[in-house]
Design a protein around this motif. Sequence first.
Motif, PDB file in Angstrom:
ATOM      1  N   LYS A 167       0.826  -1.241  -0.009  1.00  0.00           N
ATOM      2  CA  LYS A 167       0.024   0.077   0.108  1.00  0.00           C
ATOM      3  C   LYS A 167       0.682   1.302  -0.196  1.00  0.00           C
ATOM      4  O   LYS A 167       2.087   1.215   0.529  1.00  0.00           O
ATOM      5  CB  LYS A 167      -1.040   0.008   1.266  1.00  0.00           C
ATOM      6  CG  LYS A 167      -1.935  -1.140   1.264  1.00  0.00           C
ATOM      7  CD  LYS A 167      -2.847  -0.895   2.578  1.00  0.00           C
ATOM      8  CE  LYS A 167      -3.788  -2.067   2.558  1.00  0.00           C
ATOM      9  NZ  LYS A 167      -4.929  -1.757   3.375  1.00  0.00           N
TER      10      LYS A 167
ATOM     11  N   GLU B 154     -11.338   8.033  -2.781  1.00  0.00           N
ATOM     12  CA  GLU B 154     -11.806   6.703  -2.589  1.00  0.00           C
ATOM     13  C   GLU B 154     -12.993   6.394  -3.454  1.00  0.00           C
ATOM     14  O   GLU B 154     -13.128   5.158  -3.875  1.00  0.00           O
ATOM     15  CB  GLU B 154     -12.252   6.566  -1.124  1.00  0.00           C
ATOM     16  CG  GLU B 154     -10.979   6.656  -0.272  1.00  0.00           C
ATOM     17  CD  GLU B 154     -11.276   6.756   1.142  1.00  0.00           C
ATOM     18  OE1 GLU B 154     -10.515   6.113   1.922  1.00  0.00           O
ATOM     19  OE2 GLU B 154     -12.418   7.278   1.598  1.00  0.00           O
ATOM     20  N   LYS B 155     -13.762   7.250  -3.825  1.00  0.00           N
ATOM     21  CA  LYS B 155     -15.021   7.107  -4.875  1.00  0.00           C
ATOM     22  C   LYS B 155     -14.372   6.580  -5.932  1.00  0.00           C
ATOM     23  O   LYS B 155     -15.044   5.813  -6.826  1.00  0.00           O
ATOM     24  CB  LYS B 155     -15.897   8.301  -4.771  1.00  0.00           C
ATOM     25  CG  LYS B 155     -16.737   8.261  -3.682  1.00  0.00           C
ATOM     26  CD  LYS B 155     -17.603   9.581  -3.678  1.00  0.00           C
ATOM     27  CE  LYS B 155     -18.499   9.829  -2.351  1.00  0.00           C
ATOM     28  NZ  LYS B 155     -19.202  11.248  -2.287  1.00  0.00           N
TER      29      LYS B 155
ATOM     30  N   GLY C  86     -12.443   3.267  -6.181  1.00  0.00           N
ATOM     31  CA  GLY C  86     -13.421   2.181  -6.235  1.00  0.00           C
ATOM     32  C   GLY C  86     -12.706   0.943  -5.547  1.00  0.00           C
ATOM     33  O   GLY C  86     -11.932   1.231  -4.458  1.00  0.00           O
ATOM     34  N   ARG C  87     -12.323  -0.215  -6.202  1.00  0.00           N
ATOM     35  CA  ARG C  87     -11.719  -1.453  -5.551  1.00  0.00           C
ATOM     36  C   ARG C  87     -10.343  -1.152  -5.248  1.00  0.00           C
ATOM     37  O   ARG C  87      -9.750  -1.736  -4.355  1.00  0.00           O
ATOM     38  CB  ARG C  87     -12.035  -2.454  -6.301  1.00  0.00           C
ATOM     39  CG  ARG C  87     -11.432  -2.863  -7.660  1.00  0.00           C
ATOM     40  CD  ARG C  87     -11.498  -3.872  -8.310  1.00  0.00           C
ATOM     41  NE  ARG C  87     -11.245  -3.745  -9.825  1.00  0.00           N
ATOM     42  CZ  ARG C  87     -10.135  -3.992 -10.289  1.00  0.00           C
ATOM     43  NH1 ARG C  87      -9.265  -4.722  -9.423  1.00  0.00           N
ATOM     44  NH2 ARG C  87      -9.722  -3.915 -11.582  1.00  0.00           N
ATOM     45  N   HIS C  88      -9.847  -0.181  -5.935  1.00  0.00           N
ATOM     46  CA  HIS C  88      -8.518   0.223  -5.755  1.00  0.00           C
ATOM     47  C   HIS C  88      -8.197   1.138  -4.683  1.00  0.00           C
ATOM     48  O   HIS C  88      -6.911   1.385  -4.209  1.00  0.00           O
ATOM     49  CB  HIS C  88      -7.922   1.031  -7.076  1.00  0.00           C
ATOM     50  CG  HIS C  88      -7.798   0.169  -8.228  1.00  0.00           C
ATOM     51  ND1 HIS C  88      -7.015  -0.898  -8.596  1.00  0.00           N
ATOM     52  CD2 HIS C  88      -8.810   0.222  -9.249  1.00  0.00           C
ATOM     53  CE1 HIS C  88      -7.523  -1.353  -9.922  1.00  0.00           C
ATOM     54  NE2 HIS C  88      -8.587  -0.689 -10.188  1.00  0.00           N
TER      55      HIS C  88
ATOM     56  N   ASN D 161      -8.297   0.334  -1.787  1.00  0.00           N
ATOM     57  CA  ASN D 161      -7.867  -0.483  -0.644  1.00  0.00           C
ATOM     58  C   ASN D 161      -6.033  -0.549  -0.832  1.00  0.00           C
ATOM     59  O   ASN D 161      -5.535  -1.071  -0.013  1.00  0.00           O
ATOM     60  CB  ASN D 161      -8.112  -2.014  -0.830  1.00  0.00           C
ATOM     61  CG  ASN D 161      -9.638  -2.165  -0.177  1.00  0.00           C
ATOM     62  OD1 ASN D 161      -9.984  -1.172   0.423  1.00  0.00           O
ATOM     63  ND2 ASN D 161     -10.285  -2.947  -1.047  1.00  0.00           N
ATOM     64  N   ASN D 162      -5.719   0.099  -1.767  1.00  0.00           N
ATOM     65  CA  ASN D 162      -4.041  -0.041  -2.422  1.00  0.00           C
ATOM     66  C   ASN D 162      -3.567   1.332  -1.347  1.00  0.00           C
ATOM     67  O   ASN D 162      -2.370   1.382  -1.514  1.00  0.00           O
ATOM     68  CB  ASN D 162      -3.690  -0.009  -3.661  1.00  0.00           C
ATOM     69  CG  ASN D 162      -4.415  -0.998  -4.482  1.00  0.00           C
ATOM     70  OD1 ASN D 162      -4.328  -2.181  -3.892  1.00  0.00           O
ATOM     71  ND2 ASN D 162      -4.686  -0.958  -5.618  1.00  0.00           N
TER      72      ASN D 162
END
Length: 133
Positions: free
Chosen positions: A17, A37-38, A41-43, A45-46
């Motif tokens: 991360k 963060e919007k 999306g799924r990224h 979490n990185n």
Amino acid sequence: MPENYEPSKEIGHQPTKLVVYYDGACPKCIRDRRNYEKLAGRHANNVYWFDITGQEKRLQKLGIDPEKALMELHVSDANGRVVSELDAYILLMKKVPLLKPVAWLISLPLIRLFLANLYHRQVNRRLQKRGLL
């Protein structure tokens, strides 16, 4: 890495991360984080978001000047390398496919110079309003 970030929980025990050192006492900074963060999306979490509020000693241990941390975005990569200002934004944006073209665009010399000046004016204005400058 920040104390409450546990790299041992990462794949192969190697931190993957980015760590973003942001001002959690700044409403605009919080909005910027939520927007990122919007878009990510799924990224999302990185990226690990570390609130620098009241963390002066921890920042110093990481080699980050606490005063500069308020004035410039700082990000550390998986190797612990810390970058700031537009380099930090570029690194952060490169983690999100949708933002990669923006990262490329802001890295162009003339655009980079313009944005760096604009960025510092906005940060100075924000810090003056909060009585920190």
